[in-house]
Design an enzyme around this catalytic site. Structure first.
Site, PDB file in Angstrom:
ATOM      1  N   HIS A   2      -3.131   7.324   2.605  1.00 31.22           N
ATOM      2  CA  HIS A   2      -3.543   6.003   2.107  1.00 31.22           C
ATOM      3  C   HIS A   2      -4.901   5.688   2.718  1.00 31.22           C
ATOM      4  O   HIS A   2      -5.147   5.951   3.899  1.00 31.22           O
ATOM      5  CB  HIS A   2      -2.506   4.952   2.518  1.00 31.22           C
ATOM      6  CG  HIS A   2      -2.970   3.557   2.245  1.00 31.22           C
ATOM      7  ND1 HIS A   2      -3.473   3.178   1.012  1.00 31.22           N
ATOM      8  CD2 HIS A   2      -3.043   2.450   3.042  1.00 31.22           C
ATOM      9  CE1 HIS A   2      -3.815   1.897   1.071  1.00 31.22           C
ATOM     10  NE2 HIS A   2      -3.578   1.439   2.288  1.00 31.22           N
ATOM     11  N   ASN A  59      -9.984   0.189   0.057  1.00 30.01           N
ATOM     12  CA  ASN A  59      -8.525   0.275   0.051  1.00 30.01           C
ATOM     13  C   ASN A  59      -8.029  -0.259  -1.298  1.00 30.01           C
ATOM     14  O   ASN A  59      -8.109  -1.462  -1.563  1.00 30.01           O
ATOM     15  CB  ASN A  59      -7.990  -0.567   1.214  1.00 30.01           C
ATOM     16  CG  ASN A  59      -6.478  -0.591   1.296  1.00 30.01           C
ATOM     17  OD1 ASN A  59      -5.788  -0.179   0.373  1.00 30.01           O
ATOM     18  ND2 ASN A  59      -5.963  -1.094   2.406  1.00 30.01           N
ATOM     19  N   CYS A 112       0.811  -1.226   0.000  1.00 28.78           N
ATOM     20  CA  CYS A 112       0.000   0.000   0.000  1.00 28.78           C
ATOM     21  C   CYS A 112       0.844   1.276   0.000  1.00 28.78           C
ATOM     22  O   CYS A 112       0.319   2.362  -0.224  1.00 28.78           O
ATOM     23  CB  CYS A 112      -0.936   0.004   1.200  1.00 28.78           C
ATOM     24  SG  CYS A 112      -2.112  -1.344   1.145  1.00 28.78           S
TER      25      CYS A 112
HETATM   26  N1  ACO Z   1     -18.426  -8.364   9.791  1.00 33.93           N
HETATM   27  C1  ACO Z   1     -18.782  -8.671  11.040  1.00 33.93           C
HETATM   28  N2  ACO Z   1     -17.897  -9.073  11.986  1.00 33.93           N
HETATM   29  C2  ACO Z   1     -16.598  -9.153  11.613  1.00 33.93           C
HETATM   30  C3  ACO Z   1     -16.170  -8.862  10.315  1.00 33.93           C
HETATM   31  C4  ACO Z   1     -17.141  -8.453   9.379  1.00 33.93           C
HETATM   32  N3  ACO Z   1     -16.828  -8.126   8.111  1.00 33.93           N
HETATM   33  N4  ACO Z   1     -14.825  -9.036  10.252  1.00 33.93           N
HETATM   34  C5  ACO Z   1     -14.422  -9.428  11.467  1.00 33.93           C
HETATM   35  N5  ACO Z   1     -15.512  -9.518  12.298  1.00 33.93           N
HETATM   36  C6  ACO Z   1     -15.527  -9.916  13.703  1.00 33.93           C
HETATM   37  C7  ACO Z   1     -14.333 -10.727  14.106  1.00 33.93           C
HETATM   38  O1  ACO Z   1     -14.541 -12.097  13.808  1.00 33.93           O
HETATM   39  C8  ACO Z   1     -14.271 -10.460  15.603  1.00 33.93           C
HETATM   40  O2  ACO Z   1     -15.231 -11.281  16.229  1.00 33.93           O
HETATM   41  P1  ACO Z   1     -14.920 -11.952  17.668  1.00 33.93           P
HETATM   42  O3  ACO Z   1     -14.733 -10.795  18.608  1.00 33.93           O
HETATM   43  O4  ACO Z   1     -16.136 -12.771  17.917  1.00 33.93           O
HETATM   44  O5  ACO Z   1     -13.667 -12.757  17.464  1.00 33.93           O
HETATM   45  C9  ACO Z   1     -14.752  -9.024  15.736  1.00 33.93           C
HETATM   46  O6  ACO Z   1     -15.453  -8.727  14.503  1.00 33.93           O
HETATM   47  C10 ACO Z   1     -13.639  -7.990  15.927  1.00 33.93           C
HETATM   48  O7  ACO Z   1     -12.593  -8.231  14.979  1.00 33.93           O
HETATM   49  P2  ACO Z   1     -11.335  -7.300  14.863  1.00 33.93           P
HETATM   50  O8  ACO Z   1     -10.439  -7.830  13.788  1.00 33.93           O
HETATM   51  O9  ACO Z   1     -10.761  -7.096  16.231  1.00 33.93           O
HETATM   52  O10 ACO Z   1     -12.029  -5.921  14.381  1.00 33.93           O
HETATM   53  P3  ACO Z   1     -11.385  -4.488  14.252  1.00 33.93           P
HETATM   54  O11 ACO Z   1     -12.141  -3.531  15.044  1.00 33.93           O
HETATM   55  O12 ACO Z   1      -9.887  -4.517  14.414  1.00 33.93           O
HETATM   56  O13 ACO Z   1     -11.685  -4.114  12.722  1.00 33.93           O
HETATM   57  C11 ACO Z   1     -10.462  -4.031  10.641  1.00 33.93           C
HETATM   58  C12 ACO Z   1     -11.174  -4.908  11.676  1.00 33.93           C
HETATM   59  C13 ACO Z   1     -11.506  -3.120  10.023  1.00 33.93           C
HETATM   60  C14 ACO Z   1      -9.869  -4.944   9.576  1.00 33.93           C
HETATM   61  C15 ACO Z   1      -9.358  -3.175  11.276  1.00 33.93           C
HETATM   62  O14 ACO Z   1      -8.579  -3.962  12.133  1.00 33.93           O
HETATM   63  C16 ACO Z   1      -8.445  -2.493  10.279  1.00 33.93           C
HETATM   64  O15 ACO Z   1      -8.842  -1.615   9.536  1.00 33.93           O
HETATM   65  N6  ACO Z   1      -7.145  -2.835  10.290  1.00 33.93           N
HETATM   66  C17 ACO Z   1      -6.114  -2.159   9.487  1.00 33.93           C
HETATM   67  C18 ACO Z   1      -6.146  -2.508   8.040  1.00 33.93           C
HETATM   68  C19 ACO Z   1      -4.970  -1.834   7.375  1.00 33.93           C
HETATM   69  O16 ACO Z   1      -4.642  -0.692   7.644  1.00 33.93           O
HETATM   70  N7  ACO Z   1      -4.246  -2.516   6.512  1.00 33.93           N
HETATM   71  C20 ACO Z   1      -2.994  -1.906   6.028  1.00 33.93           C
HETATM   72  C21 ACO Z   1      -2.918  -1.694   4.674  1.00 33.93           C
HETATM   73  S1  ACO Z   1      -3.420  -3.061   3.689  1.00 33.93           S
HETATM   74  C22 ACO Z   1      -2.061  -3.518   2.700  1.00 33.93           C
HETATM   75  O17 ACO Z   1      -0.973  -3.076   2.876  1.00 33.93           O
HETATM   76  C23 ACO Z   1      -2.297  -4.603   1.666  1.00 33.93           C
END
Ligand code: ACO
Length: 322
Positions: A249, A279, A114
């Site tokens: 980004h 993204n 990214c």
């Molecule tokens: N819908 C409903 N529930 C979901 C979903 C979904 N789509 N996805 C995950 N959950 C659930 C999980 O299973 C988990 O359930 P549990 O508590 O029963 O285990 C719960 O939601 C919380 O999951 P987390 O992963 O802790 O959720 P979080 O608040 O961290 O949000 C997210 C997830 C949006 C992916 C976030 O962590 C994020 O944006 N991370 C950064 C992404 C990023 O910046 N990537 C870098 C660049 S990408 C690249 O370089 C290719």
């Protein structure tokens, strides 16, 4: 005499087909509310079967060339950032060179996930400063939809397809003021996409899909982007108030809001595209920059701070006077 890299044109392309959160809720166990609340994303564009990273790059590049009003033959360097190339080789930059009919320049790809566009700007800036190149085309182009496991709700909600382009030209007027780029290869397990052939050779049966420990990536991203903002301001002797626009980004609204807060900016000074694009990895910063310029928010003379964070981990900033 300092030679600066000036922005002379930008372009962007998003495939026609749109996949909404509601569409995704028919495919995996998720809801529009969950996705929007956690990420700020509502829609993402999905490339058609006939589209490729180079075909999308060509459309974005031609827009940038048209805006700059130059003869494409003036381009002496093409840098393409992509994690989803048409082929392993030739590089997507060479395929783009062929498409544009500019076969007398040099082209190569870079892989910084990214952060690809920001790394590309940094490389182009060095080549322009040393006099190696005068006119440089940088394109970030991604078909993320082809490396996503559409049954994995934790990743399939995040990514989209698109291409962003920028043309830089050597000038005596200030343009790119500074770039700061970094990588730390110690985070492989938090975010990676296997190469199925290499995995098979190692006796593993892994598809070429994005794997991400989102929550852990999130925490590192917020901290790291905070540090890159400090580093950029300090190294260039700037105050927060000197920055007119943040072009981040587009991974997650909450990550972007934390960076804006660090800059003392309100969200009106941030170019946000992720609600309708998701993204788009290496394309996202240049797509946002193009949007801010074409809709008249980013004006000549404005100071713009671009930042990105991605797999590797890689991260960086580009500070420029538009
Ligand atoms: N819908 C409903 N529930 C979901 C979903 C979904 N789509 N996805 C995950 N959950 C659930 C999980 O299973 C988990 O359930 P549990 O508590 O029963 O285990 C719960 O939601 C919380 O999951 P987390 O992963 O802790 O959720 P979080 O608040 O961290 O949000 C997210 C997830 C949006 C992916 C976030 O962590 C994020 O944006 N991370 C950064 C992404 C990023 O910046 N990537 C870098 C660049 S990408 C690249 O370089 C290719």
């Amino acid at each position: 005499m300092t030679r600066w890299a000036n922005v002379i044109g930008t372009g962007g392309y998003l495939p026609e087909s749109i996949r909404s959160n509601r569409d995704l809720s028919q495919m995996v166990d998720t809801t529009d509310e969950w996705i929007y609340e956690r990420t700020g994303i509502k829609n993402r564009h999905i490339a058609a079967d006939h589209e490729t990273a180079s075909s999308m790059a060509e459309i974005a590049a031609r827009q940038a060339i048209e805006m700059a009003n130059i003869d494409p033959q003036q381009i002496d360097l093409i840098i393409v950032a992509t994690g989803t190339p048409d082929r392993v080789y030739p590089s997507t930059a060479c395929l783009l060179q062929q498409r544009l009919g500019v076969r007398n320049c040099v082209g190569f790809d870079i892989q910084a996930a990214c952060s690809g566009s920001v790394f590309g700007l940094s490389i182009a800036d060095q080549y322009i400063r040393t006099g190696f190149a005068k006119t440089v085309l940088i394109v970030g182009t991604e078909i993320c939809s082809r490396i996503i496991d559409w049954s994995d709700r934790s990743t399939c909600i995040l990514f989209g397809d698109g291409a962003g382009a920028v043309l830089l030209s050597a000038s005596e007027q200030p343009g790119i003021l500074a770039t700061h780029i970094h990588s730390d290869g110690g985070y492989e397990d938090l975010l990676y996409c296997p190469n199925p052939q290499a995995a098979a050779a190692a006796g593993q049966n892994e598809a070429g899909h994005i794997h991400m420990r989102g929550n852990e990536v999130f925490k590192v991203a917020v901290n790291t982007l905070g540090r890159i903002v400090d580093e950029t301001l300090e190294a260039n002797d700037l105050q927060q108030s000197d920055i007119d626009w943040l072009v981040p980004h587009q991974a997650n609204t909450r990550i972007i809001a934390a960076t804006a807060k660090k800059l003392g900016m309100d969200m009106e000074q941030v170019i946000l595209t992720l609600e309708n694009q998701g993204n788009t990895s290496s394309a996202s910063v240049l797509l946002a920059f193009n949007e801010g310029i074409r809709d008249g928010r980013i004006l000549r003379g404005h100071t713009v701070l671009m930042e990105a964070f991605g797999a590797g981990f890689t991260w960086g900033s580009a500070l420029l006077k538009y």
